[in-house]
Design an enzyme around this catalytic site. Structure first.
Site, PDB file in Angstrom:
ATOM      1  CB  THR A  41      94.210  42.720  12.102  1.00  0.00           C
ATOM      2  OG1 THR A  41      93.393  43.243  13.156  1.00  0.00           O
ATOM      3  CG2 THR A  41      95.493  43.514  11.971  1.00  0.00           C
ATOM      4  CG  ASN A  42      87.358  41.634  11.712  1.00  0.00           C
ATOM      5  OD1 ASN A  42      86.877  40.827  10.928  1.00  0.00           O
ATOM      6  ND2 ASN A  42      86.890  41.826  12.929  1.00  0.00           N
ATOM      7  CD  GLN A  43      91.710  36.088  10.078  1.00  0.00           C
ATOM      8  OE1 GLN A  43      90.916  35.372  10.683  1.00  0.00           O
ATOM      9  NE2 GLN A  43      92.985  35.783   9.937  1.00  0.00           N
TER      10      GLN A  43
END
Length: 164
Positions: A41-43
């Protein structure tokens, strides 16, 4: 859950690094996988992919690092080690900072340092000597916990193209 002392990774830089992106301290997932920004989920990889115009998020990890090296982008963290119960930067305690001055002294082509999030900027800026010819940029965190939305983050991250 008790706090555990965590240590960051070695820097991913080359002598010709022009852009250095500094995070705070790898999260639990990243530490477990021994990879920068490993949580899905880290962009980070999508944002940096927009900056470099390469599909970093779709690449295997080693290929991502090779693409960054080719683009003259380096990665590291401002914290050498710290205590933390979860991945949240707000829970970082007893932080020991990296010697950023020593690292950048060996990067003669460096023209920009970017801080990925407020904690990285707050700790990292204190570690830097006075700099001439190096632009400092505070970025919105690539973490999904920082909820301003991808498009707003991307617009701010695109300022990094000035170093490439």
């Amino acid at each position: 859950m008790p706090a555990v002392r965590h240590a960051s990774f070695a820097p991913h830089v080359a002598p010709d690094t022009r852009l250095l992106i500094l995070g705070s301290l790898p999260g639990v997932r990243s530490l477990a996988e021994r990879q920068y920004y490993a949580h899905p989920t880290n962009q980070f990889w999508r944002l940096l992919g927009a900056v470099t115009e390469r599909p970093l998020a779709d690449m295997p990890y080693d290929d991502r690092l090779a693409a960054l090296r080719a683009a003259k982008v380096g990665l590291w963290d401002v914290i050498r080690s710290a205590e933390r119960r979860t991945s949240s930067d707000a829970l970082i305690r007893e932080a020991e900072a990296h010697d950023l001055a020593a690292l950048i002294a060996d990067l003669p082509d460096l023209c920009m340092i970017a801080f990925n999030g407020g904690k990285a900027a707050a700790i990292g800026r204190k570690q830097l000597p006075p700099l001439e010819g190096i632009t400092l940029v505070d970025l919105p965190s690539s973490s999904a916990a920082h909820t301003i939305g991808f498009d707003k983050k991307r617009d701010r991250w695109l300022a990094l193209r000035g170093a490439l």
